[in-house]
Design an enzyme around this catalytic site. Structure first.
Site, mmCIF file in Angstrom:
data_model
loop_
_atom_site.group_PDB
_atom_site.id
_atom_site.type_symbol
_atom_site.label_atom_id
_atom_site.label_comp_id
_atom_site.label_asym_id
_atom_site.label_seq_id
_atom_site.Cartn_x
_atom_site.Cartn_y
_atom_site.Cartn_z
ATOM 1 N N SER A 55 -12.509 10.700 93.254
ATOM 2 C CA SER A 55 -11.354 10.289 94.073
ATOM 3 C C SER A 55 -10.493 11.501 94.445
ATOM 4 O O SER A 55 -9.645 11.409 95.331
ATOM 5 C CB SER A 55 -10.506 9.246 93.339
ATOM 6 O OG SER A 55 -9.966 9.784 92.147
ATOM 7 N N HIS A 56 -10.703 12.644 93.763
ATOM 8 C CA HIS A 56 -9.908 13.831 94.085
ATOM 9 C C HIS A 56 -10.763 15.078 94.286
ATOM 10 O O HIS A 56 -10.292 16.203 94.136
ATOM 11 C CB HIS A 56 -8.807 14.031 93.025
ATOM 12 C CG HIS A 56 -7.781 12.943 93.123
ATOM 13 N ND1 HIS A 56 -7.968 11.704 92.557
ATOM 14 C CD2 HIS A 56 -6.592 12.883 93.782
ATOM 15 C CE1 HIS A 56 -6.939 10.925 92.839
ATOM 16 N NE2 HIS A 56 -6.087 11.615 93.581
ATOM 17 N N LEU A 132 -4.776 15.684 88.132
ATOM 18 C CA LEU A 132 -3.772 16.447 87.375
ATOM 19 C C LEU A 132 -4.383 17.202 86.190
ATOM 20 O O LEU A 132 -3.788 18.177 85.705
ATOM 21 C CB LEU A 132 -2.699 15.455 86.883
ATOM 22 C CG LEU A 132 -1.286 15.967 86.656
ATOM 23 C CD1 LEU A 132 -0.759 16.722 87.856
ATOM 24 C CD2 LEU A 132 -0.355 14.798 86.329
ATOM 25 N N ASP A 186 -5.937 11.936 81.720
ATOM 26 C CA ASP A 186 -5.237 12.055 82.991
ATOM 27 C C ASP A 186 -5.321 10.700 83.668
ATOM 28 O O ASP A 186 -6.410 10.282 84.067
ATOM 29 C CB ASP A 186 -5.941 13.123 83.843
ATOM 30 C CG ASP A 186 -5.368 13.210 85.244
ATOM 31 O OD1 ASP A 186 -4.246 12.726 85.467
ATOM 32 O OD2 ASP A 186 -6.059 13.777 86.129
ATOM 33 N N ALA A 188 -3.476 7.620 86.294
ATOM 34 C CA ALA A 188 -2.456 7.083 87.195
ATOM 35 C C ALA A 188 -1.709 5.998 86.424
ATOM 36 O O ALA A 188 -2.304 5.304 85.596
ATOM 37 C CB ALA A 188 -3.115 6.481 88.428
ATOM 38 N N HIS A 194 -4.773 5.341 94.139
ATOM 39 C CA HIS A 194 -4.840 5.042 95.571
ATOM 40 C C HIS A 194 -6.177 5.521 96.142
ATOM 41 O O HIS A 194 -6.791 4.854 96.981
ATOM 42 C CB HIS A 194 -3.665 5.745 96.268
ATOM 43 C CG HIS A 194 -3.371 5.244 97.640
ATOM 44 N ND1 HIS A 194 -3.870 5.849 98.759
ATOM 45 C CD2 HIS A 194 -2.646 4.182 98.073
ATOM 46 C CE1 HIS A 194 -3.455 5.198 99.830
ATOM 47 N NE2 HIS A 194 -2.716 4.182 99.433
ATOM 48 N N ASP A 196 -9.055 5.637 94.719
ATOM 49 C CA ASP A 196 -10.151 4.717 94.406
ATOM 50 C C ASP A 196 -10.097 3.455 95.272
ATOM 51 O O ASP A 196 -11.140 2.861 95.559
ATOM 52 C CB ASP A 196 -10.130 4.354 92.911
ATOM 53 C CG ASP A 196 -10.722 5.472 92.067
ATOM 54 O OD1 ASP A 196 -11.668 6.142 92.548
ATOM 55 O OD2 ASP A 196 -10.232 5.697 90.946
HETATM 56 N N1 NDP Z 1 -1.812 13.815 92.657
HETATM 57 C C1 NDP Z 1 -1.391 12.571 92.565
HETATM 58 O O1 NDP Z 1 -0.299 12.244 93.028
HETATM 59 C C2 NDP Z 1 -2.230 11.538 91.920
HETATM 60 C C3 NDP Z 1 -3.412 11.864 91.310
HETATM 61 N N2 NDP Z 1 -4.128 10.906 90.654
HETATM 62 C C4 NDP Z 1 -5.362 11.307 89.973
HETATM 63 O O2 NDP Z 1 -6.325 10.281 90.064
HETATM 64 C C5 NDP Z 1 -7.254 10.462 89.021
HETATM 65 C C6 NDP Z 1 -7.781 9.146 88.554
HETATM 66 O O3 NDP Z 1 -6.783 8.421 87.858
HETATM 67 P P1 NDP Z 1 -7.175 7.023 87.171
HETATM 68 O O4 NDP Z 1 -7.957 6.207 88.105
HETATM 69 O O5 NDP Z 1 -5.973 6.452 86.561
HETATM 70 O O6 NDP Z 1 -8.165 7.528 86.034
HETATM 71 P P2 NDP Z 1 -9.188 6.660 85.151
HETATM 72 O O7 NDP Z 1 -8.633 5.293 84.929
HETATM 73 O O8 NDP Z 1 -10.540 6.766 85.729
HETATM 74 O O9 NDP Z 1 -9.190 7.485 83.800
HETATM 75 C C7 NDP Z 1 -8.001 7.708 83.108
HETATM 76 C C8 NDP Z 1 -8.265 8.477 81.830
HETATM 77 O O10 NDP Z 1 -8.893 7.612 80.894
HETATM 78 C C9 NDP Z 1 -10.170 8.116 80.512
HETATM 79 N N3 NDP Z 1 -11.052 6.968 80.427
HETATM 80 C C10 NDP Z 1 -11.462 6.161 81.430
HETATM 81 N N4 NDP Z 1 -12.231 5.170 80.937
HETATM 82 C C11 NDP Z 1 -12.321 5.372 79.608
HETATM 83 C C12 NDP Z 1 -12.980 4.682 78.537
HETATM 84 N N5 NDP Z 1 -13.696 3.606 78.771
HETATM 85 N N6 NDP Z 1 -12.850 5.175 77.302
HETATM 86 C C13 NDP Z 1 -12.102 6.277 77.045
HETATM 87 N N7 NDP Z 1 -11.459 6.975 78.017
HETATM 88 C C14 NDP Z 1 -11.567 6.514 79.277
HETATM 89 C C15 NDP Z 1 -10.562 9.090 81.585
HETATM 90 O O11 NDP Z 1 -11.461 10.061 81.049
HETATM 91 P P3 NDP Z 1 -12.672 10.615 81.985
HETATM 92 O O12 NDP Z 1 -12.008 11.459 83.049
HETATM 93 O O13 NDP Z 1 -13.547 11.388 81.071
HETATM 94 O O14 NDP Z 1 -13.330 9.394 82.565
HETATM 95 C C16 NDP Z 1 -9.202 9.661 81.989
HETATM 96 O O15 NDP Z 1 -8.786 10.677 81.162
HETATM 97 C C17 NDP Z 1 -6.529 11.295 87.962
HETATM 98 O O16 NDP Z 1 -7.164 12.561 87.908
HETATM 99 C C18 NDP Z 1 -5.119 11.446 88.491
HETATM 100 O O17 NDP Z 1 -4.489 12.677 88.218
HETATM 101 C C19 NDP Z 1 -3.706 9.617 90.564
HETATM 102 C C20 NDP Z 1 -2.532 9.261 91.154
HETATM 103 C C21 NDP Z 1 -1.722 10.165 91.928
HETATM 104 O O1 LIG Z 2 -5.077 8.652 94.196
HETATM 105 C C1 LIG Z 2 -3.836 8.634 94.309
HETATM 106 O O2 LIG Z 2 -3.149 7.696 93.886
HETATM 107 C C2 LIG Z 2 -3.163 9.766 94.961
HETATM 108 N N1 LIG Z 2 -3.755 10.906 94.984
HETATM 109 C C3 LIG Z 2 -3.283 12.077 95.621
HETATM 110 C C4 LIG Z 2 -1.876 11.989 96.053
HETATM 111 C C5 LIG Z 2 -1.523 10.642 96.532
HETATM 112 C C6 LIG Z 2 -1.843 9.560 95.554
#
Ligand code: NDP
Ligand SMILES: O=C(O)C1=NCCCC1
Length: 345
Positions: A55-56, A132, A186, A188, A194, A196
């Site tokens: 997703s990033h 992040l 790491d 959200a 967003h 995803d």
């Molecule tokens: N720049 C921005 O403004 C934004 C950036 N993001 C980025 O989006 C990305 C995805 O976020 P999000 O969808 O919440 O991430 P996920 O829900 O995929 O994962 C969140 C964390 O939980 C871990 N994890 C997931 N599933 C399991 C499991 N079954 N057992 C144990 N650990 C688990 C992941 O490890 P692993 O990675 O090893 O799967 C990760 O560290 C992040 O990198 C975030 O920084 C999100 C929002 C805004």
């Molecule tokens: O996936 C998200 O949520 C975001 N990623 C990058 C910045 C905007 C929100």
């Protein structure tokens, strides 16, 4: 009908981390960034793709390009680093990307954490469009504990509210351990990132229940309904909502950055990067109890495994990283073609 040579073209291809980084660097420079900004963004984006953080990863490149072309962000910005107090560093990213601002302040921040035991970096006037964990993992590789938060753009309805206000507001944490890579998570604070939702919409997939609402505020599993007038929900109801509120306070109010609802990009069609703030906190664990922190965190992991845990946060990324290092980073052939075109545009 005779077979076209394209019928036999492989649908995926593999690139080394170095080759992907170089290609991305060329794109960013071509689209108006300085060489140093291009290098930071390219390494960040290639690392995400290498670690299976799709997703990033390269998925984000068209968004970077349209944003740069819209004039919303300054791809040549030179961050201003201020040494404000013993444990504080402030950076004005000057409407540039957040990662070059972090890179500019990095050595001062680490020096402060090592001498004072704790140091705080407040970045404002910055755009973060990436995962992040790349911002915190390297600190833990140097033996420091790191925590970072960044706020994004209004698309999440606070628990109990009627309309979106918060961003997807991730929290990333990294800590060293004795017998393995740092412990890193790491996430959200929304039920789903967003990015995803966009990927699901593109693939025509439905989302699991509880991720978002449509334009009428009704629960929906249709990603397009969320993206077109709907909104996301926080993860875990009031608990995720409280964490998201905390991120707004730490990443925006404390740094001098915009809240997720405070910027207006409507005058910049194509703009995709939130214009907000970021906070990074570093702790030198050798300064706290005197115990060996890395041994203690290893003991925690040992006990978690003994309790039956099979997957630590970060394990999936490390598996993906190891595979990419062995066979290269898998890229969809169409995506690669698009990247090559952007590099030559
Ligand atoms: N720049 C921005 O403004 C934004 C950036 N993001 C980025 O989006 C990305 C995805 O976020 P999000 O969808 O919440 O991430 P996920 O829900 O995929 O994962 C969140 C964390 O939980 C871990 N994890 C997931 N599933 C399991 C499991 N079954 N057992 C144990 N650990 C688990 C992941 O490890 P692993 O990675 O090893 O799967 C990760 O560290 C992040 O990198 C975030 O920084 C999100 C929002 C805004
Ligand atoms: O996936 C998200 O949520 C975001 N990623 C990058 C910045 C905007 C929100």
């Amino acid at each position: 009908m005779s077979a076209s040579p394209l019928d036999h073209a492989p649908s995926t291809t593999h690139l080394s981390y170095e080759a992907l980084t170089l290609l991305l660097q060329r794109i960013f420079i071509r689209q108006g960034t300085s060489e140093s900004v291009a290098q930071v963004l390219a390494e960040n984006c290639a690392s995400a793709e290498r670690d299976g953080a799709h997703s990033h990863g390269v998925f984000r490149v068209p968004g970077y390009v349209s944003t740069l072309n819209s004039g919303w962000v300054d791809g040549k910005a030179v961050p201003i680093v201020e040494d404000v107090a013993s444990g504080f560093v402030r950076v004005d990213a000057v409407n540039g990307f957040a990662q070059p601002a972090l890179a500019a302040a990095r050595s001062l921040l680490v020096d402060k954490a090592r001498s004072a035991g704790i140091a705080l970096l407040a970045i404002h006037n910055s755009h973060h469009f990436a995962a992040l964990w790349p911002d915190v993992e390297p600190f833990a590789e140097e033996g420091l504990v790191a925590l970072s938060v960044v706020n994004s753009m209004t698309c999440v309805v606070p628990h109990g509210a009627d309309r979106p206000l918060f961003g997807t507001n991730p929290i990333a944490f990294a800590a060293p351990r004795a017998d393995g890579p740092p412990i890193v998570f790491d996430l959200a604070t929304s039920a789903i990132a967003h990015g995803d939702v966009q990927i699901a919409a593109r693939k025509g997939e439905r989302l699991p229940p509880g991720m978002g609402v449509d334009s009428l505020g009704q629960p929906t599993q249709d990603p397009k309904a969320i993206l077109e007038g709907g909104a996301l929900l926080p993860f875990g109801g009031h608990k995720g909502s409280a964490l998201s509120m905390m991120v707004e306070l730490l990443a925006a109010a404390l740094t001098g950055g915009n809240f997720s609802f405070e910027f207006n990009w409507s005058d910049h069609p194509g703009a995709r990067t939130p214009w907000t703030g970021q906070l990074v906190i570093l702790i030198d664990p050798s300064k706290t109890t005197g115990q060996n922190f890395a041994e203690r965190s290893q003991e925690l992991v040992r006990q978690m495994h003994a309790a039956g845990l099979r997957r630590l946060p970060g394990d999936r990324r490390h598996r993906s990283r190891a595979k990419s290092q062995e066979i290269g980073i898998e890229i969809n052939a169409q995506d690669l073609k698009q990247l090559q075109e952007l590099a030559e545009d």
